[in-house]
Motif scaffolding. Structure first.
Motif, PDB file in Angstrom:
ATOM      1  N   GLU A  93       1.809   1.352  13.232  1.00  0.00           N
ATOM      2  CA  GLU A  93       0.500   0.707  13.467  1.00  0.00           C
ATOM      3  C   GLU A  93      -0.476   1.677  14.134  1.00  0.00           C
ATOM      4  O   GLU A  93      -1.625   1.784  13.727  1.00  0.00           O
ATOM      5  CB  GLU A  93       0.670  -0.538  14.337  1.00  0.00           C
ATOM      6  CG  GLU A  93       1.337  -1.656  13.573  1.00  0.00           C
ATOM      7  CD  GLU A  93       1.024  -3.042  14.130  1.00  0.00           C
ATOM      8  OE1 GLU A  93       0.206  -3.136  15.042  1.00  0.00           O
ATOM      9  OE2 GLU A  93       1.615  -4.005  13.625  1.00  0.00           O
ATOM     10  N   GLY A 119      -3.759  -8.726   5.383  1.00  0.00           N
ATOM     11  CA  GLY A 119      -4.358  -7.540   6.011  1.00  0.00           C
ATOM     12  C   GLY A 119      -3.606  -6.976   7.205  1.00  0.00           C
ATOM     13  O   GLY A 119      -3.818  -5.841   7.601  1.00  0.00           O
ATOM     14  N   GLU A 120      -2.702  -7.798   7.812  1.00  0.00           N
ATOM     15  CA  GLU A 120      -1.942  -7.324   8.976  1.00  0.00           C
ATOM     16  C   GLU A 120      -0.607  -6.735   8.505  1.00  0.00           C
ATOM     17  O   GLU A 120       0.008  -7.261   7.577  1.00  0.00           O
ATOM     18  CB  GLU A 120      -1.654  -8.494   9.940  1.00  0.00           C
ATOM     19  CG  GLU A 120      -2.892  -9.119  10.556  1.00  0.00           C
ATOM     20  CD  GLU A 120      -3.586  -8.181  11.530  1.00  0.00           C
ATOM     21  OE1 GLU A 120      -2.890  -7.539  12.336  1.00  0.00           O
ATOM     22  OE2 GLU A 120      -4.832  -8.077  11.456  1.00  0.00           O
ATOM     23  N   ILE A 121      -0.143  -5.673   9.184  1.00  0.00           N
ATOM     24  CA  ILE A 121       1.127  -5.053   8.778  1.00  0.00           C
ATOM     25  C   ILE A 121       2.279  -6.046   8.961  1.00  0.00           C
ATOM     26  O   ILE A 121       2.490  -6.588  10.049  1.00  0.00           O
ATOM     27  CB  ILE A 121       1.398  -3.766   9.581  1.00  0.00           C
ATOM     28  CG1 ILE A 121       0.360  -2.699   9.215  1.00  0.00           C
ATOM     29  CG2 ILE A 121       2.814  -3.244   9.309  1.00  0.00           C
ATOM     30  CD1 ILE A 121       0.456  -1.418  10.015  1.00  0.00           C
ATOM     31  N   ASP A 122       3.001  -6.308   7.868  1.00  0.00           N
ATOM     32  CA  ASP A 122       4.170  -7.195   7.918  1.00  0.00           C
ATOM     33  C   ASP A 122       5.450  -6.382   7.999  1.00  0.00           C
ATOM     34  O   ASP A 122       6.430  -6.800   8.601  1.00  0.00           O
ATOM     35  CB  ASP A 122       4.207  -8.078   6.660  1.00  0.00           C
ATOM     36  CG  ASP A 122       5.392  -9.049   6.678  1.00  0.00           C
ATOM     37  OD1 ASP A 122       5.329 -10.041   7.417  1.00  0.00           O
ATOM     38  OD2 ASP A 122       6.410  -8.766   5.990  1.00  0.00           O
ATOM     39  N   ARG A 133       1.403  -5.565   3.778  1.00  0.00           N
ATOM     40  CA  ARG A 133       0.513  -6.325   4.664  1.00  0.00           C
ATOM     41  C   ARG A 133       0.479  -7.781   4.241  1.00  0.00           C
ATOM     42  O   ARG A 133       0.523  -8.086   3.050  1.00  0.00           O
ATOM     43  CB  ARG A 133      -0.915  -5.751   4.609  1.00  0.00           C
ATOM     44  CG  ARG A 133      -1.050  -4.351   5.150  1.00  0.00           C
ATOM     45  CD  ARG A 133      -2.495  -3.874   5.051  1.00  0.00           C
ATOM     46  NE  ARG A 133      -2.642  -2.476   5.407  1.00  0.00           N
ATOM     47  CZ  ARG A 133      -2.828  -2.027   6.643  1.00  0.00           C
ATOM     48  NH1 ARG A 133      -2.909  -2.891   7.648  1.00  0.00           N
ATOM     49  NH2 ARG A 133      -2.949  -0.735   6.891  1.00  0.00           N
ATOM     50  N   LEU A 153       3.658   0.228   2.547  1.00  0.00           N
ATOM     51  CA  LEU A 153       3.236  -0.456   3.764  1.00  0.00           C
ATOM     52  C   LEU A 153       2.844  -1.859   3.308  1.00  0.00           C
ATOM     53  O   LEU A 153       1.903  -2.022   2.531  1.00  0.00           O
ATOM     54  CB  LEU A 153       2.039   0.289   4.357  1.00  0.00           C
ATOM     55  CG  LEU A 153       1.592  -0.069   5.764  1.00  0.00           C
ATOM     56  CD1 LEU A 153       2.705   0.168   6.767  1.00  0.00           C
ATOM     57  CD2 LEU A 153       0.366   0.764   6.140  1.00  0.00           C
ATOM     58  N   THR A 155      -1.508   4.320  11.657  1.00  0.00           N
ATOM     59  CA  THR A 155      -2.380   3.761  10.616  1.00  0.00           C
ATOM     60  C   THR A 155      -3.784   3.592  11.163  1.00  0.00           C
ATOM     61  O   THR A 155      -4.769   3.901  10.495  1.00  0.00           O
ATOM     62  CB  THR A 155      -1.843   2.381  10.160  1.00  0.00           C
ATOM     63  OG1 THR A 155      -0.465   2.511   9.842  1.00  0.00           O
ATOM     64  CG2 THR A 155      -2.562   1.894   8.922  1.00  0.00           C
ATOM     65  N   GLU A 190       0.860  -1.185   0.000  1.00  0.00           N
ATOM     66  CA  GLU A 190       0.000   0.000   0.000  1.00  0.00           C
ATOM     67  C   GLU A 190       0.898   1.237   0.000  1.00  0.00           C
ATOM     68  O   GLU A 190       1.698   1.412   0.920  1.00  0.00           O
ATOM     69  CB  GLU A 190      -0.834  -0.075   1.282  1.00  0.00           C
ATOM     70  CG  GLU A 190      -1.769   1.033   1.575  1.00  0.00           C
ATOM     71  CD  GLU A 190      -2.348   0.829   2.990  1.00  0.00           C
ATOM     72  OE1 GLU A 190      -2.395   1.821   3.719  1.00  0.00           O
ATOM     73  OE2 GLU A 190      -2.740  -0.308   3.347  1.00  0.00           O
TER      74      GLU A 190
END
Length: 297
Positions: free
Chosen positions: A289, A258-261, A255, A253, A292, A242
């Motif tokens: 996080e 869906g979770e931030i990696d 993911r 960013l 965001t 993203e």
């Protein structure tokens, strides 16, 4: 109880962003910068603020001293760190990217160069180059004479200039390179990826021993491509990138389901990517996080 009429609080709040940026540029850690701000605040409310002639200079001096103390303790933490150490990514407003000087002063590339300075050199460089603080004020903050600070500033500038990118790159050029990189990775376009990477590109991953990342920088376009396409085949789940603005520059960013990696920042020269910096250590992503989640609300 309302603090609206408390002049000491108002002054601190007015300068908070400046103080945070000073601490962050000196430390490369958002969490440590927040701690320094807390320490600065505690000292500030004990000071007789009405008798402080230049409140901004006084606050910068406290922040600098607290940051210098912390830099020395962080040195031990970094020596025990697993793999390469990268600065915490800092989500910045898109308009920071258009302010080329500010974007350059917090860019991932420059923050990495600042890591190679001594604590005092780093403090002097940040205060002088990024915030144009006078030599007398810097001298009071770092406990050296103005003449010594002059010399330190000159030495630090030479050191940084020898290692920073030769040219200032526009945000649109960085976005274009980042877009080409993302498309090539997502479509598994080997040639497209080789085209956007400089032959001597360096990939630095920071997992901090918590998340998997290469323990040494990977140098050279072909090795980096192998690493990407080899690594992506082992990923279980859906990776998405993203576009965002990190450290004043376009970044991704990343993911996983869906979770931030992690956060991928890049350095661009002559329209090609010369540096890829991927921060995966969860401890370094807490600031990203929380920011965001604020923007999602």
């Amino acid at each position: 109880m309302s603090h609206a009429t408390d002049p000491a609080t108002d002054t601190f709040v007015a300068h908070r962003n400046l103080l945070f940026t000073v601490a962050y540029e000196m430390l490369g850690s958002a969490a440590d910068a927040e701690d320094v701000l807390q320490e600065t605040w505690l000292r500030w409310i004990k000071a007789d603020a009405e008798h402080v002639r230049d409140q901004r200079a006084y606050l910068v001096r406290i922040t600098t001293r607290q940051s210098l103390n912390r830099l020395r303790t962080m040195k031990r933490r970094k020596e025990a760190y697993v793999g390469p150490w990268l600065p915490d990514p800092l989500l910045t407003a898109p308009d920071v990217a258009e302010d080329v000087e500010l974007a350059e002063s917090v860019s991932m590339g420059l923050m990495i160069v600042l890591e190679t300075l001594s604590p005092t050199e780093r403090a002097v460089f940040v205060l002088r180059e990024a915030f144009d603080v006078s030599y007398d004020e810097i001298a009071a903050a770092v406990g050296r004479s103005p003449a010594a600070v002059h010399q330190i500033a000159h030495r630090a500038r030479q050191h940084v200039d020898a290692r920073r990118p030769r040219q200032v790159v526009s945000p649109s050029e960085t976005r274009a390179a980042l877009g080409a990189f993302q498309r090539a990775v997502e479509t598994r376009d080997l040639q497209g990826l080789l085209d956007v990477l400089a032959p001597d590109v360096v990939l630095v991953g920071d997992g901090g021993g918590v998340k998997q990342a290469a323990l040494r920088p990977i140098i050279g376009a072909e090795k980096v491509v192998r690493m990407f396409f080899g690594g992506l085949g082992k990923v279980e789940g859906t990776l998405t990138g993203e576009p965002t603005v990190v450290n004043g520059n376009p970044a991704l960013l990343v993911r996983l389901d869906g979770e931030i990696d992690g956060v991928m920042a890049i350095r661009v020269e002559d329209a090609r990517i010369t540096g890829l910096y991927y921060v995966r250590n969860p401890e370094k992503l807490t600031h990203v996080e929380s920011e965001t989640q604020l923007t999602l609300r």
